[in-house]
Motif scaffolding. Structure first.
Motif, short mmCIF file in Angstrom:
data_model
loop_
_atom_site.label_atom_id
_atom_site.label_comp_id
_atom_site.label_asym_id
_atom_site.label_seq_id
_atom_site.Cartn_x
_atom_site.Cartn_y
_atom_site.Cartn_z
N GLN A 190 -2.76 -43.16 9.59
CA GLN A 190 -3.75 -42.22 9.05
C GLN A 190 -3.15 -41.35 7.94
N GLU A 191 -2.20 -41.93 7.17
CA GLU A 191 -1.52 -41.22 6.08
C GLU A 191 -0.68 -40.07 6.61
N ALA A 192 -0.34 -40.10 7.91
CA ALA A 192 0.37 -38.98 8.54
C ALA A 192 1.61 -39.46 9.28
N VAL A 193 2.60 -38.56 9.33
CA VAL A 193 3.85 -38.81 10.06
C VAL A 193 4.40 -37.47 10.52
N PRO A 221 3.34 -39.89 17.33
CA PRO A 221 2.57 -40.31 16.15
C PRO A 221 1.06 -40.39 16.41
N PHE A 222 0.32 -40.37 15.32
CA PHE A 222 -1.13 -40.52 15.40
C PHE A 222 -1.51 -41.92 15.84
N ALA A 223 -2.58 -41.99 16.62
CA ALA A 223 -3.19 -43.25 17.03
C ALA A 223 -4.60 -42.93 17.48
N ASP A 224 -5.54 -43.75 17.14
CA ASP A 224 -6.95 -43.53 17.51
C ASP A 224 -7.45 -42.15 17.08
N GLY A 225 -6.93 -41.61 16.00
CA GLY A 225 -7.46 -40.37 15.46
C GLY A 225 -6.66 -39.12 15.73
N ASP A 265 -5.77 -33.15 15.27
CA ASP A 265 -6.19 -34.10 14.25
C ASP A 265 -5.28 -33.96 13.03
N THR A 266 -5.51 -34.74 11.99
CA THR A 266 -4.62 -34.73 10.82
C THR A 266 -4.72 -33.45 10.00
N LEU A 319 -10.95 -39.19 24.60
CA LEU A 319 -10.94 -38.40 23.37
C LEU A 319 -11.66 -37.07 23.55
N GLN A 320 -12.49 -36.95 24.56
CA GLN A 320 -13.18 -35.70 24.85
C GLN A 320 -12.33 -34.78 25.73
N GLY A 321 -11.15 -35.24 26.13
CA GLY A 321 -10.26 -34.45 26.96
C GLY A 321 -10.56 -34.54 28.44
#
Length: 161
Positions: free
Chosen positions: A35-38, A64-68, A82-83, A117-119
């Motif tokens: 997602q362009e993130a690290v 790392p990011f995965a699934d948002g 989130d990013t 994803l809703q916690g």
């Protein structure tokens, strides 16, 4: 490079993140960039870099990011962001892994379970260790050793459901 970490594009020549950091957060499969993130480590903090720019002040630890969303540690507890650095699931877990197939392994006390994803806890903490879901299954450790749990997908109306 020279004791510092960065991220190369798959061409092996172009730097996405210059090698100027003490470490890089990687998931269980060795992936670090999504997602362009690290997350990079500098001066004992995990910093979120999105599109080459630092977002926020940093974290105690990160996955790392995965699934948002990404798991991050703040104040001794793990939550998800989130990013943009916005908290999506509050800091409440003793440990956490990256999302895989919209579920994330989280540790509550001594046991691991899974949240959506809703916690919401969707698989109660019952495992001694747990891994992320990948291609429908996740490794978990019970008193009998390691095994896999598998996601079942039900379609409304199928088989009388």
């Amino acid at each position: 490079m020279d004791g510092k970490w960065g991220v190369l594009q798959t061409d092996g020549e172009t730097w996405l993140i210059q090698p100027e950091y003490d470490g890089i957060a990687m998931d269980q499969l060795g992936r670090c960039y999504a997602q362009e993130a690290v997350f990079v480590q500098k001066d004992g903090r995990m910093l979120l870099i999105v599109d080459g720019e630092q977002v926020g002040e940093g974290y105690e630890d990160a996955r790392p990011f995965a699934d948002g969303w990404a798991a991050v540690k703040q104040g001794g507890k793990w939550g998800f962001i989130d990013t943009e650095g916005a908290v999506r699931i509050d800091f409440q877990f003793d440990d956490a892994l990256s999302f895989g197939q919209h579920l994330a392994a989280v540790k509550v006390g001594d046991l691991w379970g899974y949240v959506s994803l809703q916690g919401e806890v969707v698989i109660e903490p019952a495992f001694l260790e747990a891994g992320s879901f990948y291609e429908g299954s996740a490794p978990v450790k019970t008193g009998d050793g390691w095994q896999f749990i598998t996601l079942l997908e039900f379609k409304k109306g199928a088989a009388g459901i």
